[in-house]
Design a protein around this motif. Sequence first.
Motif, PDB file in Angstrom:
ATOM      1  N   ASP A  64      -4.320  -2.626   2.968  1.00  0.00           N
ATOM      2  CA  ASP A  64      -3.111  -3.394   3.271  1.00  0.00           C
ATOM      3  C   ASP A  64      -2.304  -3.728   2.022  1.00  0.00           C
ATOM      4  O   ASP A  64      -1.369  -4.529   2.080  1.00  0.00           O
ATOM      5  CB  ASP A  64      -3.483  -4.692   3.997  1.00  0.00           C
ATOM      6  N   GLY A  65      -2.655  -3.131   0.897  1.00  0.00           N
ATOM      7  CA  GLY A  65      -1.962  -3.420  -0.352  1.00  0.00           C
ATOM      8  C   GLY A  65      -2.694  -4.474  -1.157  1.00  0.00           C
ATOM      9  O   GLY A  65      -3.660  -5.095  -0.684  1.00  0.00           O
ATOM     10  N   PHE A  66      -2.229  -4.657  -2.365  1.00  0.00           N
ATOM     11  CA  PHE A  66      -2.838  -5.635  -3.266  1.00  0.00           C
ATOM     12  C   PHE A  66      -1.962  -6.887  -3.252  1.00  0.00           C
ATOM     13  O   PHE A  66      -0.820  -6.874  -3.722  1.00  0.00           O
ATOM     14  CB  PHE A  66      -2.927  -5.058  -4.676  1.00  0.00           C
ATOM     15  N   HIS A  67      -2.496  -7.980  -2.726  1.00  0.00           N
ATOM     16  CA  HIS A  67      -1.739  -9.232  -2.597  1.00  0.00           C
ATOM     17  C   HIS A  67      -2.568 -10.395  -3.119  1.00  0.00           C
ATOM     18  O   HIS A  67      -3.801 -10.330  -3.182  1.00  0.00           O
ATOM     19  CB  HIS A  67      -1.351  -9.482  -1.137  1.00  0.00           C
ATOM     20  N   LYS A  68      -1.852 -11.433  -3.462  1.00  0.00           N
ATOM     21  CA  LYS A  68      -2.514 -12.650  -3.918  1.00  0.00           C
ATOM     22  C   LYS A  68      -3.445 -13.186  -2.840  1.00  0.00           C
ATOM     23  O   LYS A  68      -3.091 -13.225  -1.663  1.00  0.00           O
ATOM     24  CB  LYS A  68      -1.462 -13.705  -4.288  1.00  0.00           C
ATOM     25  N   PHE A  69      -4.623 -13.587  -3.253  1.00  0.00           N
ATOM     26  CA  PHE A  69      -5.660 -14.157  -2.399  1.00  0.00           C
ATOM     27  C   PHE A  69      -6.334 -13.126  -1.496  1.00  0.00           C
ATOM     28  O   PHE A  69      -7.237 -13.476  -0.751  1.00  0.00           O
ATOM     29  CB  PHE A  69      -5.125 -15.307  -1.531  1.00  0.00           C
ATOM     30  N   ASP A  70      -5.895 -11.861  -1.532  1.00  0.00           N
ATOM     31  CA  ASP A  70      -6.539 -10.836  -0.713  1.00  0.00           C
ATOM     32  C   ASP A  70      -7.845 -10.409  -1.367  1.00  0.00           C
ATOM     33  O   ASP A  70      -7.946 -10.307  -2.594  1.00  0.00           O
ATOM     34  CB  ASP A  70      -5.639  -9.616  -0.542  1.00  0.00           C
ATOM     35  N   TYR A 112       0.835  -1.206   0.000  1.00  0.00           N
ATOM     36  CA  TYR A 112       0.000   0.000   0.000  1.00  0.00           C
ATOM     37  C   TYR A 112       0.871   1.258   0.000  1.00  0.00           C
ATOM     38  O   TYR A 112       1.847   1.360   0.745  1.00  0.00           O
ATOM     39  CB  TYR A 112      -0.914   0.024   1.232  1.00  0.00           C
ATOM     40  N   GLN A 113       0.515   2.185  -0.854  1.00  0.00           N
ATOM     41  CA  GLN A 113       1.202   3.467  -0.908  1.00  0.00           C
ATOM     42  C   GLN A 113       0.201   4.521  -1.380  1.00  0.00           C
ATOM     43  O   GLN A 113      -0.207   4.526  -2.542  1.00  0.00           O
ATOM     44  CB  GLN A 113       2.409   3.421  -1.857  1.00  0.00           C
ATOM     45  N   ALA A 114      -0.184   5.398  -0.482  1.00  0.00           N
ATOM     46  CA  ALA A 114      -1.183   6.410  -0.811  1.00  0.00           C
ATOM     47  C   ALA A 114      -0.600   7.448  -1.757  1.00  0.00           C
ATOM     48  O   ALA A 114       0.525   7.917  -1.570  1.00  0.00           O
ATOM     49  CB  ALA A 114      -1.681   7.087   0.467  1.00  0.00           C
ATOM     50  N   ALA A 115      -1.361   7.791  -2.775  1.00  0.00           N
ATOM     51  CA  ALA A 115      -0.936   8.811  -3.741  1.00  0.00           C
ATOM     52  C   ALA A 115      -1.193  10.199  -3.151  1.00  0.00           C
ATOM     53  O   ALA A 115      -2.210  10.438  -2.497  1.00  0.00           O
ATOM     54  CB  ALA A 115      -1.693   8.640  -5.045  1.00  0.00           C
ATOM     55  N   THR A 116      -0.262  11.092  -3.368  1.00  0.00           N
ATOM     56  CA  THR A 116      -0.370  12.447  -2.819  1.00  0.00           C
ATOM     57  C   THR A 116      -1.122  13.342  -3.786  1.00  0.00           C
ATOM     58  O   THR A 116      -0.848  13.358  -4.985  1.00  0.00           O
ATOM     59  CB  THR A 116       1.028  13.040  -2.562  1.00  0.00           C
ATOM     60  N   VAL A 117      -2.092  14.081  -3.258  1.00  0.00           N
ATOM     61  CA  VAL A 117      -2.850  15.037  -4.052  1.00  0.00           C
ATOM     62  C   VAL A 117      -2.088  16.350  -4.070  1.00  0.00           C
ATOM     63  O   VAL A 117      -1.810  16.934  -3.010  1.00  0.00           O
ATOM     64  CB  VAL A 117      -4.265  15.231  -3.495  1.00  0.00           C
ATOM     65  N   THR A 118      -1.749  16.833  -5.238  1.00  0.00           N
ATOM     66  CA  THR A 118      -0.871  18.016  -5.332  1.00  0.00           C
ATOM     67  C   THR A 118      -1.597  19.265  -5.826  1.00  0.00           C
ATOM     68  O   THR A 118      -1.034  20.366  -5.755  1.00  0.00           O
ATOM     69  CB  THR A 118       0.283  17.711  -6.303  1.00  0.00           C
ATOM     70  N   THR A 119      -2.819  19.151  -6.312  1.00  0.00           N
ATOM     71  CA  THR A 119      -3.523  20.318  -6.859  1.00  0.00           C
ATOM     72  C   THR A 119      -4.096  21.184  -5.735  1.00  0.00           C
ATOM     73  O   THR A 119      -4.315  20.718  -4.609  1.00  0.00           O
ATOM     74  CB  THR A 119      -4.669  19.873  -7.775  1.00  0.00           C
ATOM     75  N   GLN A 120      -4.343  22.410  -6.056  1.00  0.00           N
ATOM     76  CA  GLN A 120      -4.949  23.343  -5.115  1.00  0.00           C
ATOM     77  C   GLN A 120      -6.469  23.259  -5.217  1.00  0.00           C
ATOM     78  O   GLN A 120      -7.024  23.162  -6.316  1.00  0.00           O
ATOM     79  CB  GLN A 120      -4.501  24.771  -5.414  1.00  0.00           C
ATOM     80  N   SER A 121      -7.122  23.334  -4.078  1.00  0.00           N
ATOM     81  CA  SER A 121      -8.578  23.240  -4.061  1.00  0.00           C
ATOM     82  C   SER A 121      -9.210  24.590  -4.378  1.00  0.00           C
ATOM     83  O   SER A 121      -8.728  25.643  -3.939  1.00  0.00           O
ATOM     84  CB  SER A 121      -9.073  22.762  -2.685  1.00  0.00           C
TER      85      SER A 121
END
Length: 373
Positions: free
Chosen positions: A327-333, A268-277
Amino acid sequence: MVLSVHGHVGRCSFVSIQLTAAHSTRLLASCRSLNRRALHAKTSTKSASDRRCRKIQCTGFPDQQTSTSGRQDTQQSISHSDRYRRGQKGMPYKLISALALGGTALTAYLAVSKLSGAPVVCLASGGCGSVLNSEYATVFGIPLSLLGLGAYSAVAALSIRGILSQSSKTPVSQYGVLAGGAVLASCSASLLYVLLTRFEGEACTWCLTSAGLSFGILAAACSGFSRRQLQDVAPQGGGLIAATILFLSLAWSGIDPQGAEAVYDIPYQAATVTTQSSSRGEQLAKRLNDAGAKMYGAFWCSHCHEQKEAFGSQAMKDFPYVECYPDGFHKFDDLAKQCKDANIQAFPAWIIKGQTYSGAQSFDKLEKILDSQ
């Protein structure tokens, strides 16, 4: 000595003729000789007539020979045409069309899931993700499910054509469904081999269902041919099957069996939002949160990240987002319980007051939904 003779001998008749014994003997001998010659002439005439009849029956007259030859050619032509008509009438087009339409629906679902990045629901324990998302699920960069969709659709179209034109003499539909069944069955056989040798212990429901449909189409198509017809097309059919297996082997030749599914074991790795609201984005995020709306997504989903970017980084504190793979993308998950309970089928998915909206939504669409509730 004088005899009085009354009666007839053969063709000699005489009544009340006074003859001597010598005359009578010579007359009787002449009559017997005449009778023998007449009988011999009759027998010879009958034998000659029989010989002439037998000769006519064996050779016939010239016009009779031409007529007989023409009838034989016509019968051969009719027999040749009838062979195809009998094959078409015996072809179970309705069964084949049902199987092909089932395969079309199955591969369409898998193709859409593959292209959209949505998870695939698997009825068997262990999940189907590691198989359907592996490198074996593509052929030269094209999703295998998309190629299967084309093949099933072609067989369905040909079988429906056969249903609508049963009286047609052209065997296009007949041989088309046979060729399509051979390609589908050989492809399914290759995939089953990969499933058994590369993914031990994993049951792929969709793979097994597609294999059953493919083999069913091939068996039904073969039942519409006579044994002689199948023998005639066996070389072409064998070549088609060999070409399909060779094509898949070349496409998968560069895959490392040990690492074929490693790319899908993603932490798992969360993507960072970089744009201004914008002010509109911040207000809309707060309204959605207050209304109990949820956006379900996955950290690896590009469309989910684009939806977040539309709201901007400042709106994220109120943004109602639910991660389906925390928890990430894993086999059998499987999906996270919250996503599974919501019956999420695609990413991103919005649920606003009990209604599900698949895909990224515009601000206008979201505001309209909130205003209509």
